[in-house]
Scaffold this motif. Structure first.
Motif: not given
Ligand code: FES
Length: 284
Positions: A64, A232, A234-237, A258, A260-263
């Motif tokens: 995502p 990341c 997405h949400f900064c992981c 990543c 967290c949500h598989q980016s």
């Molecule tokens: S924070 Fe990396 S995929 Fe969501």
């Protein structure tokens, strides 16, 4: 090229700004000659330096995340230390006052500190254009790479000799011999953990070969070293190259993944992207 202005970032924490004096060794990338330029701030949010920004980075190929990871141009100095090039400094006039920005032309691209202003990095002291930080990459104090954990205590500067075995190196995940990687921090020494600028560094023969026929890579990589802001989009992981055991499930065993949500991001596919960088809080 991908255009996306819909990134969802956490709100700035309005945390304490810690700004040191004028550039010391941060001038490794050179300090540009001051030139006066008028910036229209009529639509700029509070703070300084945000707005539509075009950058070069690792292509987002799965998950995502809205866009790729921004590249940090690299050079290896004469002593073999790995340096993240910081854009040249120049003065611009904003609302009747003079401020310093970090911006330079690099192989026809506008390389500027705005590339990194998202996910709270815009508040890091090291992101202030003339912050008094060196530009060497320093090892993190903990790492997902066994070799790094075993051989480096953290805080040391990355040296090219640490990567001599990059053509033969293997991690437990993915294809052996693709390269050797480390987790590093940039313009962050002496800062609190929340103010660290995290970096994914890879030395790979693939980068070395690609740079022979690519103007951008020829100036933004050095002897096979390539680096990215490891945050990341997405949400900064914090993602990683060959660092998470579940990466193969998402065809990411040889990519930056990543958890967290598989980016998934491809460090060997550098693309041009656009996003809306966040302003630095305060007035610098
Ligand atoms: S924070 Fe990396 S995929 Fe969501």
């Amino acid at each position: 090229m991908t255009d996306n202005f819909d990134d969802k970032y956490p709100a700035d924490s309005s945390r304490r700004r810690f700004v040191r004096g004028v550039v010391g060794s941060a001038a490794l990338a050179g300090v540009g000659t001051a030139s006066a330029t008028i910036i229209d701030t009529a639509t700029t949010p509070p703070g300084f330096g945000g707005g539509p920004t075009t950058y070069r980075g690792a292509e987002q190929v799965g998950g995502p995340a809205p866009r790729g990871l921004p590249q940090i141009p690299i050079e290896v100095d004469d002593d073999g230390y790995v340096i993240g090039i910081w854009p040249e400094l120049r003065e611009v006039e904003v609302d009747g006052r003079t401020v310093v920005v970090a911006e330079m032309d690099l192989a026809g691209e506008t390389y500027e500190s705005l590339w990194f202003q998202y996910c709270g990095i815009q508040s890091a002291p090291g992101i202030v254009p003339d912050a008094d930080h060196d530009n060497f990459l320093h090892y993190t104090r903990s790492s997902n790479y066994d070799w790094q954990t075993e051989e480096k205590e953290g805080g040391e500067r990355l040296h090219i000799s640490d990567f001599d075995d990059y053509r033969d190196h293997a991690e437990p995940i993915g294809t052996p011999g693709l390269g050797k990687a480390a987790q590093a921090r940039w313009r962050s020494e002496g800062e609190a953990p929340r103010d660290v600028i995290p970096v994914q560094v890879i030395r790979s023969h693939l980068v070395e070969e690609a740079a022979e026929n690519d103007e951008w890579l020829s100036v933004s990589t050095d002897q096979g070293f390539i680096a990215f802001l490891n945050q990341c989009t997405h949400f900064c992981c914090v993602p990683g190259w060959k660092t998470y055991r579940d990466a193969p499930q998402f065809n990411a065993e040889d990519k930056i993944y990543c958890q967290c949500h598989q980016s998934v991001f491809d460090p060997f596919s550098i693309v041009t992207e656009t996003f809306f960088s966040l302003p630095r809080p305060g007035d610098r």
